[in-house]
Write a protein that holds these residues in place. Structure first.
Motif, PDB file in Angstrom:
ATOM      1  N   PRO A 216       0.996  -1.542   0.181  1.00  0.00           N
ATOM      2  CA  PRO A 216       0.044  -0.356   0.069  1.00  0.00           C
ATOM      3  C   PRO A 216       0.735   0.713  -0.076  1.00  0.00           C
ATOM      4  O   PRO A 216       0.356   1.608  -0.621  1.00  0.00           O
ATOM      5  CB  PRO A 216      -0.694  -0.079   1.160  1.00  0.00           C
ATOM      6  N   TRP A 217       2.062   1.211   0.526  1.00  0.00           N
ATOM      7  CA  TRP A 217       2.911   2.449   0.980  1.00  0.00           C
ATOM      8  C   TRP A 217       3.621   2.669  -0.990  1.00  0.00           C
ATOM      9  O   TRP A 217       4.099   3.554  -0.911  1.00  0.00           O
ATOM     10  CB  TRP A 217       4.197   1.936   1.373  1.00  0.00           C
ATOM     11  N   TYR A 218       3.442   1.775  -1.901  1.00  0.00           N
ATOM     12  CA  TYR A 218       4.201   1.959  -3.291  1.00  0.00           C
ATOM     13  C   TYR A 218       2.804   2.693  -4.137  1.00  0.00           C
ATOM     14  O   TYR A 218       1.770   2.046  -3.983  1.00  0.00           O
ATOM     15  CB  TYR A 218       4.292   1.073  -4.330  1.00  0.00           C
ATOM     16  N   GLY A 219       3.270   3.667  -4.523  1.00  0.00           N
ATOM     17  CA  GLY A 219       1.832   4.896  -5.282  1.00  0.00           C
ATOM     18  C   GLY A 219       2.555   4.158  -6.863  1.00  0.00           C
ATOM     19  O   GLY A 219       1.797   4.886  -7.883  1.00  0.00           O
ATOM     20  N   GLY A 220       3.826   3.511  -7.715  1.00  0.00           N
ATOM     21  CA  GLY A 220       3.661   3.398  -8.798  1.00  0.00           C
ATOM     22  C   GLY A 220       2.827   2.433  -9.673  1.00  0.00           C
ATOM     23  O   GLY A 220       2.217   2.382  -9.202  1.00  0.00           O
ATOM     24  N   PRO A 221       3.731   2.695 -11.705  1.00  0.00           N
ATOM     25  CA  PRO A 221       3.007   1.499 -12.212  1.00  0.00           C
ATOM     26  C   PRO A 221       3.263   0.133 -11.372  1.00  0.00           C
ATOM     27  O   PRO A 221       4.095   0.116 -10.974  1.00  0.00           O
ATOM     28  CB  PRO A 221       2.832   1.466 -13.021  1.00  0.00           C
ATOM     29  N   THR A 222       2.190  -0.786 -12.218  1.00  0.00           N
ATOM     30  CA  THR A 222       2.601  -2.473 -11.924  1.00  0.00           C
ATOM     31  C   THR A 222       4.087  -2.218 -13.113  1.00  0.00           C
ATOM     32  O   THR A 222       4.206  -1.161 -14.099  1.00  0.00           O
ATOM     33  CB  THR A 222       1.911  -3.155 -12.237  1.00  0.00           C
ATOM     34  N   LEU A 223       4.840  -2.945 -13.205  1.00  0.00           N
ATOM     35  CA  LEU A 223       5.394  -3.606 -14.486  1.00  0.00           C
ATOM     36  C   LEU A 223       4.842  -3.715 -15.638  1.00  0.00           C
ATOM     37  O   LEU A 223       5.162  -2.623 -16.609  1.00  0.00           O
ATOM     38  CB  LEU A 223       5.964  -5.220 -14.455  1.00  0.00           C
ATOM     39  N   LEU A 224       3.598  -4.079 -15.805  1.00  0.00           N
ATOM     40  CA  LEU A 224       3.145  -4.213 -17.762  1.00  0.00           C
ATOM     41  C   LEU A 224       2.526  -2.981 -17.805  1.00  0.00           C
ATOM     42  O   LEU A 224       2.937  -2.454 -18.826  1.00  0.00           O
ATOM     43  CB  LEU A 224       1.907  -4.927 -17.345  1.00  0.00           C
ATOM     44  N   ASP A 225       2.036  -2.529 -16.470  1.00  0.00           N
ATOM     45  CA  ASP A 225       1.773  -1.417 -17.108  1.00  0.00           C
ATOM     46  C   ASP A 225       3.205  -0.408 -17.098  1.00  0.00           C
ATOM     47  O   ASP A 225       2.622   0.596 -18.576  1.00  0.00           O
ATOM     48  CB  ASP A 225       0.933  -0.285 -15.925  1.00  0.00           C
TER      49      ASP A 225
END
Length: 563
Positions: A216-225
């Motif tokens: 929940p502390w990570y606000g970046g994209p997923t790898l595939l995104d």
């Protein structure tokens, strides 16, 4: 438009068949056991790139070869070699194609072990983005640093730092921050355009295609995104390059390059190789080793050799001009490989850095008088007769006799004797390997200019190394160059010793003397062999004259439309 050879080529079918689809080519790399194959297998699965029968097969094989307990081991989708499955490692480059609704991908899964770094460099050479995996428990390792340096040298500017196995550190944001900060501090000098750090678990799919509830502390994209949205670049198909006259690739023979050394045999100055650029293969020599990259500091340190996996800057000279650009300007025309001339194995991957002459801004001017016209006026075909052999074998003696006879027959000649050219043109050169190579290069260039003047050029030069002579021969059409071996045993040459050189060498007054301190490599297929142990100089000269006369028919007006 000018037509020049293309340097880069992508022969793997997995790459070539998706070029028209605008596929993103990427590489997954990192140290061994960081989870590269598992991550790529997971990507394939999440993108519906795994058929039902494939999934069933790896489910079965996971029980035999897997490392994930009862879970499906997605690494088995890429570890296709039986040796890999038995050892649980990747030893080759595995290419896979998959696509989503938004983009197509070609992904290279590359080896993590240090001894297979050459395969990793191969995969990186055609990639546009790199996924660098790091085991969250181990952090940055030497092999991770090496891979980061290699992808930077190969011109990859976009990097994903995949901090894998976060589940094994309790999804700690502090640990993720530590690993990310360490990589950014290390990679600063590598000048990546973008570095996106993603915490994930390849085994369980967290943050691979879907956001993980564990971060929940990570606000970046997923790898595939991220892969679906990063910089897509225009590429050129395999073949020749069409270039406007005012924007041509540089055509040169001497340049500086960064090498990734890929063989157990150390790279040394004077080493002879075949250089492959695209579809062109030419003889080449490493003339200088300038330095080596220190992976700990990313600084450059002096070096006189390159060992396995070393990265270093060298000077390279090719036998004939090649069309290149600096790798920073054009990846397609700035990459090459060096091939071992004996085993034909790849010895190094190289990136052109700069030119060592004025070739970039200087272009050949066509003469108003064609070489064929000059040959017609002289009533002869130009020819280079290159006499090679041990000191004292009789090269100069034979060359002088031949020139006298040719002149009497009305031919136009010039004799370039090794001792004479070292009095002026090559007075600045010594007798080490690099100096000998330069000595041969200069003489060959002079001989080339003389053949353009329509002359028969006799070269009497020890020229002990085969590669140097092959490089000289490459300047001429095959029918305009005749390599002649003046053959005599070392014992005979020592007995003759017409210039007292053997005696001086034995007394230690001459260093680097061919036949004593340095080897002599005879031609493999000379046009003529003159065994001066068995025949005298007059007979040898007569044999050579007859061979020359068979090559220099009188040209006719039809040979040159300008006459």
């Amino acid at each position: 438009m000018s037509v020049v050879p293309r340097v880069a080529n992508d022969s793997d079918p997995d790459i070539s068949h998706v070029r028209d689809r605008g596929a993103l080519r990427l590489i997954a790399c990192g140290s061994v056991d960081d989870g590269k194959s598992t991550l790529i297998g997971r990507l394939l699965h999440e993108a519906q790139g795994v058929l039902d029968d494939q999934l069933a097969a790896i489910t079965r094989e996971s029980r035999r070869f897997g490392t994930t307990g009862e879970d499906v081991d997605f690494a088995l989708l890429l570890d296709g070699l039986e040796a890999e499955r038995q050892q649980g490692i990747t030893i080759d480059v595995a290419y896979r194609f998959f696509s989503t609704a938004r983009r197509a991908f070609v992904v290279a899964d590359t080896p993590g072990h240090a001894q297979y770094t050459r395969n990793m460099a191969t995969g990186a050479s055609t990639s546009e983005l790199a996924i660098l995996l790091v085991d969250a428990r181990k952090g940055l390792l030497e092999q991770t640093r090496r891979h980061a340096a290699i992808v930077a040298l190969l011109g990859i500017r976009d990097v994903v730092l995949a901090v894998n196995k976060m589940d094994l550190v309790g999804w700690s944001p502090e640990r993720f921050g530590e690993v990310t900060a360490a990589f950014r501090a290390f990679a600063g000098p590598l000048a990546f355009r973008s570095v996106i750090a993603i915490p994930l678990s390849a085994r369980f799919g967290d943050n691979v295609a879907a956001a993980s509830p564990s971060t929940p502390w990570y606000g970046g994209p997923t790898l595939l995104d991220h892969l679906e949205t990063v910089a897509d670049e225009i590429d050129i198909g395999r073949g020749e390059v069409l270039a406007p006259p005012r924007a041509r690739p540089t055509v040169t023979r001497r340049f500086a390059a960064d090498l990734v050394w890929m063989t157990d045999h150390d790279g040394l100055a004077g080493g002879r190789f075949l250089l492959k650029t695209g579809t062109t293969t030419v003889p080449a020599v490493i003339t200088t080793i300038a330095d080596r990259l220190d992976l700990g500091t990313l600084g450059r340190v002096p070096a006189d050799r390159l060992g396995l996996n070393a990265i270093g800057r060298v000077h390279v000279e090719t036998a004939v001009p090649v069309a290149i650009d600096s790798y920073a300007e054009n990846r397609s025309t700035g990459a090459f490989i060096l091939i071992d001339r004996t085993t034909h194995a790849t010895a190094a991957a190289g990136l052109v850095i700069a030119w060592l002459d004025a070739a970039r801004d200087v272009h050949a001017e066509a003469s108003a008088v064609a070489p064929a016209t000059r040959a017609f006026v002289k009533s002869q075909e130009p020819l280079v007769v290159w006499l090679t052999g041990l000191p004292g074998a009789g090269k100069s003696t034979i060359a002088n006799l031949v020139e006298q006879r040719l002149v009497k027959l009305g031919h136009h000649t010039m004799l370039l004797d090794g001792d004479n050219v070292r009095q002026g043109l090559n007075a600045d050169l010594g007798f080490d390997v690099a100096s000998r190579a330069e000595n041969v290069r200069r003489v060959a260039e002079v001989a080339r200019l003389m053949t353009e003047a329509g002359l028969i050029v006799l070269v009497a030069l020890v020229s002990p190394l085969r590669a140097d002579r092959e490089r000289a021969a490459g300047l001429f059409p095959p029918e305009r160059f005749m390599e002649v071996l003046v053959e005599a045993s070392p014992a005979t040459c020592r007995t003759r010793d017409p210039k007292g050189l053997y005696a001086k060498a034995e007394a230690g007054r001459i260093a680097n003397f061919t036949g004593r301190d340095q080897p002599y490599e005879p031609p493999l297929a000379p046009a003529l062999v003159l065994p001066t142990d068995e025949i005298g100089p007059e007979i040898a000269a007569e044999r050579l004259i007859q061979a020359i006369l068979g090559r220099i028919r009188q040209p006719t007006a039809s040979d040159d439309a300008s006459i």
